[in-house]
Motif scaffolding. Structure first.
Motif, PDB file in Angstrom:
ATOM      1  N   LEU A 153      -2.757  -5.829 -12.895  1.00 57.28           N
ATOM      2  CA  LEU A 153      -3.948  -5.215 -12.327  1.00 57.28           C
ATOM      3  C   LEU A 153      -5.047  -6.248 -12.011  1.00 57.28           C
ATOM      4  O   LEU A 153      -6.172  -5.890 -11.657  1.00 57.28           O
ATOM      5  CB  LEU A 153      -4.493  -4.147 -13.286  1.00 57.28           C
ATOM      6  CG  LEU A 153      -3.548  -2.963 -13.564  1.00 57.28           C
ATOM      7  CD1 LEU A 153      -4.118  -2.059 -14.639  1.00 57.28           C
ATOM      8  CD2 LEU A 153      -3.291  -2.160 -12.299  1.00 57.28           C
ATOM      9  N   ASN A 154      -4.676  -7.520 -12.150  1.00 55.12           N
ATOM     10  CA  ASN A 154      -5.596  -8.610 -11.794  1.00 55.12           C
ATOM     11  C   ASN A 154      -6.914  -8.615 -12.546  1.00 55.12           C
ATOM     12  O   ASN A 154      -7.977  -8.798 -11.953  1.00 55.12           O
ATOM     13  CB  ASN A 154      -5.905  -8.589 -10.293  1.00 55.12           C
ATOM     14  CG  ASN A 154      -4.740  -9.105  -9.491  1.00 55.12           C
ATOM     15  OD1 ASN A 154      -4.141 -10.131  -9.848  1.00 55.12           O
ATOM     16  ND2 ASN A 154      -4.386  -8.384  -8.442  1.00 55.12           N
ATOM     17  N   VAL A 155      -6.850  -8.403 -13.845  1.00 55.31           N
ATOM     18  CA  VAL A 155      -8.065  -8.503 -14.655  1.00 55.31           C
ATOM     19  C   VAL A 155      -7.887  -9.703 -15.571  1.00 55.31           C
ATOM     20  O   VAL A 155      -6.807  -9.926 -16.119  1.00 55.31           O
ATOM     21  CB  VAL A 155      -8.289  -7.224 -15.496  1.00 55.31           C
ATOM     22  CG1 VAL A 155      -9.557  -7.339 -16.325  1.00 55.31           C
ATOM     23  CG2 VAL A 155      -8.359  -5.994 -14.595  1.00 55.31           C
ATOM     24  N   SER A 156      -8.964 -10.497 -15.736  1.00 52.75           N
ATOM     25  CA  SER A 156      -8.875 -11.685 -16.581  1.00 52.75           C
ATOM     26  C   SER A 156      -9.074 -11.326 -18.058  1.00 52.75           C
ATOM     27  O   SER A 156      -9.976 -10.564 -18.404  1.00 52.75           O
ATOM     28  CB  SER A 156      -9.921 -12.691 -16.130  1.00 52.75           C
ATOM     29  OG  SER A 156     -10.274 -13.517 -17.206  1.00 52.75           O
ATOM     30  N   LEU A 157      -8.220 -11.877 -18.909  1.00 51.35           N
ATOM     31  CA  LEU A 157      -8.293 -11.588 -20.352  1.00 51.35           C
ATOM     32  C   LEU A 157      -9.579 -12.121 -20.965  1.00 51.35           C
ATOM     33  O   LEU A 157     -10.051 -11.636 -21.983  1.00 51.35           O
ATOM     34  CB  LEU A 157      -7.099 -12.223 -21.077  1.00 51.35           C
ATOM     35  CG  LEU A 157      -5.741 -11.562 -20.878  1.00 51.35           C
ATOM     36  CD1 LEU A 157      -4.630 -12.458 -21.409  1.00 51.35           C
ATOM     37  CD2 LEU A 157      -5.711 -10.204 -21.571  1.00 51.35           C
ATOM     38  N   ARG A 171      -7.773   3.055  -7.374  1.00 55.46           N
ATOM     39  CA  ARG A 171      -6.920   4.232  -7.551  1.00 55.46           C
ATOM     40  C   ARG A 171      -5.462   3.885  -7.239  1.00 55.46           C
ATOM     41  O   ARG A 171      -4.548   4.289  -7.939  1.00 55.46           O
ATOM     42  CB  ARG A 171      -7.394   5.387  -6.663  1.00 55.46           C
ATOM     43  CG  ARG A 171      -8.807   5.880  -7.014  1.00 55.46           C
ATOM     44  CD  ARG A 171      -9.044   7.298  -6.536  1.00 55.46           C
ATOM     45  NE  ARG A 171      -8.981   7.439  -5.100  1.00 55.46           N
ATOM     46  CZ  ARG A 171     -10.020   7.362  -4.263  1.00 55.46           C
ATOM     47  NH1 ARG A 171     -11.233   7.137  -4.743  1.00 55.46           N
ATOM     48  NH2 ARG A 171      -9.868   7.522  -2.973  1.00 55.46           N
ATOM     49  N   ASP A 172      -5.275   3.097  -6.175  1.00 57.32           N
ATOM     50  CA  ASP A 172      -3.927   2.689  -5.797  1.00 57.32           C
ATOM     51  C   ASP A 172      -3.302   1.810  -6.894  1.00 57.32           C
ATOM     52  O   ASP A 172      -2.143   1.991  -7.262  1.00 57.32           O
ATOM     53  CB  ASP A 172      -3.982   1.927  -4.462  1.00 57.32           C
ATOM     54  CG  ASP A 172      -2.626   1.910  -3.772  1.00 57.32           C
ATOM     55  OD1 ASP A 172      -2.092   3.004  -3.517  1.00 57.32           O
ATOM     56  OD2 ASP A 172      -2.099   0.814  -3.515  1.00 57.32           O
ATOM     57  N   ASP A 173      -4.100   0.875  -7.422  1.00 63.72           N
ATOM     58  CA  ASP A 173      -3.613   0.011  -8.504  1.00 63.72           C
ATOM     59  C   ASP A 173      -3.201   0.826  -9.720  1.00 63.72           C
ATOM     60  O   ASP A 173      -2.174   0.570 -10.341  1.00 63.72           O
ATOM     61  CB  ASP A 173      -4.713  -0.968  -8.946  1.00 63.72           C
ATOM     62  CG  ASP A 173      -4.772  -2.192  -8.051  1.00 63.72           C
ATOM     63  OD1 ASP A 173      -3.931  -2.294  -7.141  1.00 63.72           O
ATOM     64  OD2 ASP A 173      -5.654  -3.040  -8.276  1.00 63.72           O
ATOM     65  N   ILE A 174      -4.035   1.808 -10.067  1.00 59.61           N
ATOM     66  CA  ILE A 174      -3.750   2.616 -11.247  1.00 59.61           C
ATOM     67  C   ILE A 174      -2.481   3.443 -11.026  1.00 59.61           C
ATOM     68  O   ILE A 174      -1.623   3.528 -11.897  1.00 59.61           O
ATOM     69  CB  ILE A 174      -4.969   3.501 -11.613  1.00 59.61           C
ATOM     70  CG1 ILE A 174      -6.094   2.599 -12.135  1.00 59.61           C
ATOM     71  CG2 ILE A 174      -4.603   4.542 -12.667  1.00 59.61           C
ATOM     72  CD1 ILE A 174      -7.370   3.330 -12.521  1.00 59.61           C
ATOM     73  N   MET A 224       0.849  -1.196   0.000  1.00 63.13           N
ATOM     74  CA  MET A 224       0.000   0.000   0.000  1.00 63.13           C
ATOM     75  C   MET A 224       0.886   1.248   0.000  1.00 63.13           C
ATOM     76  O   MET A 224       1.952   1.274   0.590  1.00 63.13           O
ATOM     77  CB  MET A 224      -0.853  -0.056   1.276  1.00 63.13           C
ATOM     78  CG  MET A 224      -2.240   0.549   1.218  1.00 63.13           C
ATOM     79  SD  MET A 224      -3.246   0.144  -0.193  1.00 63.13           S
ATOM     80  CE  MET A 224      -4.452   1.448  -0.087  1.00 63.13           C
ATOM     81  N   SER A 225       0.458   2.292  -0.653  1.00 62.81           N
ATOM     82  CA  SER A 225       1.215   3.537  -0.676  1.00 62.81           C
ATOM     83  C   SER A 225       1.280   4.136   0.730  1.00 62.81           C
ATOM     84  O   SER A 225       0.398   3.902   1.533  1.00 62.81           O
ATOM     85  CB  SER A 225       0.541   4.546  -1.594  1.00 62.81           C
ATOM     86  OG  SER A 225       0.291   3.956  -2.842  1.00 62.81           O
ATOM     87  N   ILE A 226       2.344   4.918   1.000  1.00 58.42           N
ATOM     88  CA  ILE A 226       2.456   5.484   2.343  1.00 58.42           C
ATOM     89  C   ILE A 226       1.946   6.926   2.367  1.00 58.42           C
ATOM     90  O   ILE A 226       1.859   7.580   1.342  1.00 58.42           O
ATOM     91  CB  ILE A 226       3.909   5.402   2.891  1.00 58.42           C
ATOM     92  CG1 ILE A 226       4.896   6.140   1.990  1.00 58.42           C
ATOM     93  CG2 ILE A 226       4.328   3.969   3.059  1.00 58.42           C
ATOM     94  CD1 ILE A 226       6.303   6.201   2.581  1.00 58.42           C
ATOM     95  N   ASP A 227       1.620   7.380   3.573  1.00 54.63           N
ATOM     96  CA  ASP A 227       1.154   8.758   3.731  1.00 54.63           C
ATOM     97  C   ASP A 227       2.339   9.671   3.994  1.00 54.63           C
ATOM     98  O   ASP A 227       3.251   9.312   4.723  1.00 54.63           O
ATOM     99  CB  ASP A 227       0.190   8.855   4.923  1.00 54.63           C
ATOM    100  CG  ASP A 227      -1.161   8.291   4.559  1.00 54.63           C
ATOM    101  OD1 ASP A 227      -1.567   8.431   3.382  1.00 54.63           O
ATOM    102  OD2 ASP A 227      -1.805   7.695   5.432  1.00 54.63           O
ATOM    103  N   PHE A 228       2.296  10.867   3.425  1.00 54.70           N
ATOM    104  CA  PHE A 228       3.377  11.819   3.631  1.00 54.70           C
ATOM    105  C   PHE A 228       2.882  13.012   4.432  1.00 54.70           C
ATOM    106  O   PHE A 228       1.717  13.376   4.354  1.00 54.70           O
ATOM    107  CB  PHE A 228       3.929  12.277   2.285  1.00 54.70           C
ATOM    108  CG  PHE A 228       4.587  11.176   1.522  1.00 54.70           C
ATOM    109  CD1 PHE A 228       5.890  10.798   1.817  1.00 54.70           C
ATOM    110  CD2 PHE A 228       3.902  10.493   0.536  1.00 54.70           C
ATOM    111  CE1 PHE A 228       6.501   9.763   1.132  1.00 54.70           C
ATOM    112  CE2 PHE A 228       4.514   9.447  -0.158  1.00 54.70           C
ATOM    113  CZ  PHE A 228       5.812   9.086   0.138  1.00 54.70           C
ATOM    114  N   LEU A 229       3.791  13.622   5.199  1.00 54.23           N
ATOM    115  CA  LEU A 229       3.455  14.852   5.921  1.00 54.23           C
ATOM    116  C   LEU A 229       3.335  15.984   4.907  1.00 54.23           C
ATOM    117  O   LEU A 229       4.018  15.972   3.890  1.00 54.23           O
ATOM    118  CB  LEU A 229       4.567  15.186   6.921  1.00 54.23           C
ATOM    119  CG  LEU A 229       4.845  14.128   7.987  1.00 54.23           C
ATOM    120  CD1 LEU A 229       6.118  14.472   8.751  1.00 54.23           C
ATOM    121  CD2 LEU A 229       3.658  14.025   8.939  1.00 54.23           C
TER     122      LEU A 229
END
Lengths: 122, 239
Positions: B114-118, B160-163, A1-6
């Motif tokens: 991104l864990n999407v099936s073809l 959003r994190d995946d992208i 998971m991405s981290i949070d920054f100040l």
């Protein structure tokens, strides 16, 4: 998971602190290989240019070294790490004492308070 | 390098871009922020050669931008207009016929990342997975520039994190540039080198993210808010 920054400090600076913390705590050992710029960038969710800058600055500070074709490694120089640790300790204490003085506490009061609380190691 | 000089764009009597001048250097990740209707989408379309200016010039490495720029610039629209009866694999095959720079190996790698099936049909995909597929087909092109219109909009935090991670993993900042419009500035800031702020069709600021934090000691979100406050004050004083 991405981290949070100040919000009040450049992101590259926060990443340098993070890696230095890992080295000083021993999470990253002397001589250990760092992830590649791209891998580390993906892991923490920052762009590769930022991570490149982090690696470059760590190298300039001689905390890491780049071996051609192999990547970046934490310095083998234990003295360097110890010196870095001491420097950080000094900085931390200096900032702390500044605040202590600013709020008008006495040294005795603060020492007593620290003893009562105990440290993580106690 | 993409260069826009004194661009004016009107839709009927409505001014969409008002004297916009900006250079986009290679190898940066740039966020395009501003309220709805501030001209972000039009600016991206201008760079992609999808709209032509009423006046001013838009160039790519010194040549005027036309619709044919599509072979060098990968543009991702904020709408979702895939053929719904395609499977993901068929969509990749279709893209491969449309763009010479489409890299099928990379496309499959991104889809897998991104864990999407073809084998899934587009119409059976969740909104999040459609968002993932959209970014996958865009990044699978070996383009110099990726222009992304709202890549995060309406998607949950996981997607959003995946992208974000896909963007870092599958673009090469030695030679590729990403420009993306977004409202999620707080979340996207760590991905950015620079920020362009639009307001009412004008470009009101263009700064490096590190500079903002170094110089003002605040993050990009607070900085943008303060800009808006300033331009509000100016507007009121101008009355």
């Amino acid at each position: 998971m991405s981290i949070d920054f100040l919000p009040d400090k450049p992101i590259y600076q926060q990443l340098i602190d993070r890696i230095m913390g890992d080295i000083m705590r021993g999470t990253l050992a002397a001589g250990e290989k760092l992830p590649s710029v791209r891998e580390y960038a993906v892991e923490v969710g920052v762009n590769a240019n930022t991570m490149q800058r982090v690696y470059k600055e760590l190298e300039q500070m001689e905390i890491t070294e780049t071996r051609r074709g192999q990547g970046s490694f934490v310095t083998e120089d234990q003295e360097k790490i110890t010196a870095l640790r001491n420097e950080m300790k000094e900085q931390l204490v200096a900032t702390f004492l500044q605040n202590v003085a600013a709020f008008g506490f006495t040294t005795d009061e603060i020492v007593q308070c620290l003893q009562e609380r105990g440290g993580v190691d106690d | 390098m993409i260069e826009l000089m004194n661009i004016v764009k009107k839709y009927g009597s409505k001014m969409a871009l008002h004297d916009v001048t900006v250079s986009i250097p290679k190898g940066k990740v740039i966020g395009l922020v501003g309220e709805n209707g501030s001209g972000k989408s039009t600016l991206l379309k201008m760079m992609a050669g999808l709209v032509t200016p009423n006046s001013g010039s838009a160039t790519f490495d010194g040549h005027p931008i036309t619709r044919r720029i599509a072979s060098q610039i990968a543009y991702m629209s904020d709408t979702d207009d895939f053929y719904t009866y395609f499977t993901v694999q068929q969509l990749l095959d279709f893209y491969a016929t449309q763009f010479e720079d489409f890299d099928m190996v990379k496309a499959k790698e991104i889809v897998q990342f991104l864990n999407v099936s073809l084998a899934s049909r587009i119409k059976s995909l969740s909104k999040g997975n459609r968002g993932r597929v959209k970014i996958a087909v865009t990044l699978a092109r070996e383009a110099d520039y990726y222009l992304l219109d709202e890549p995060f909009s309406g998607l949950d935090p996981m997607v959003r994190d995946d992208i974000s991670k896909g963007l870092i993993r599958f673009t090469d900042q030695e030679r590729q540039t990403v420009i993306m419009s977004t409202h999620e500035i707080r979340e996207v800031e760590p991905l950015l080198d620079e920020i362009i702020v639009m307001r009412g069709g004008r470009l009101i600021a263009h700064e490096a993210v590190d500079e903002i934090r170094d110089f003002y000691g605040i993050d990009a979100t607070s900085w943008m808010m303060s800009l808006f406050k300033d331009s509000q004050v100016e507007r009121e004083l101008g009355k």
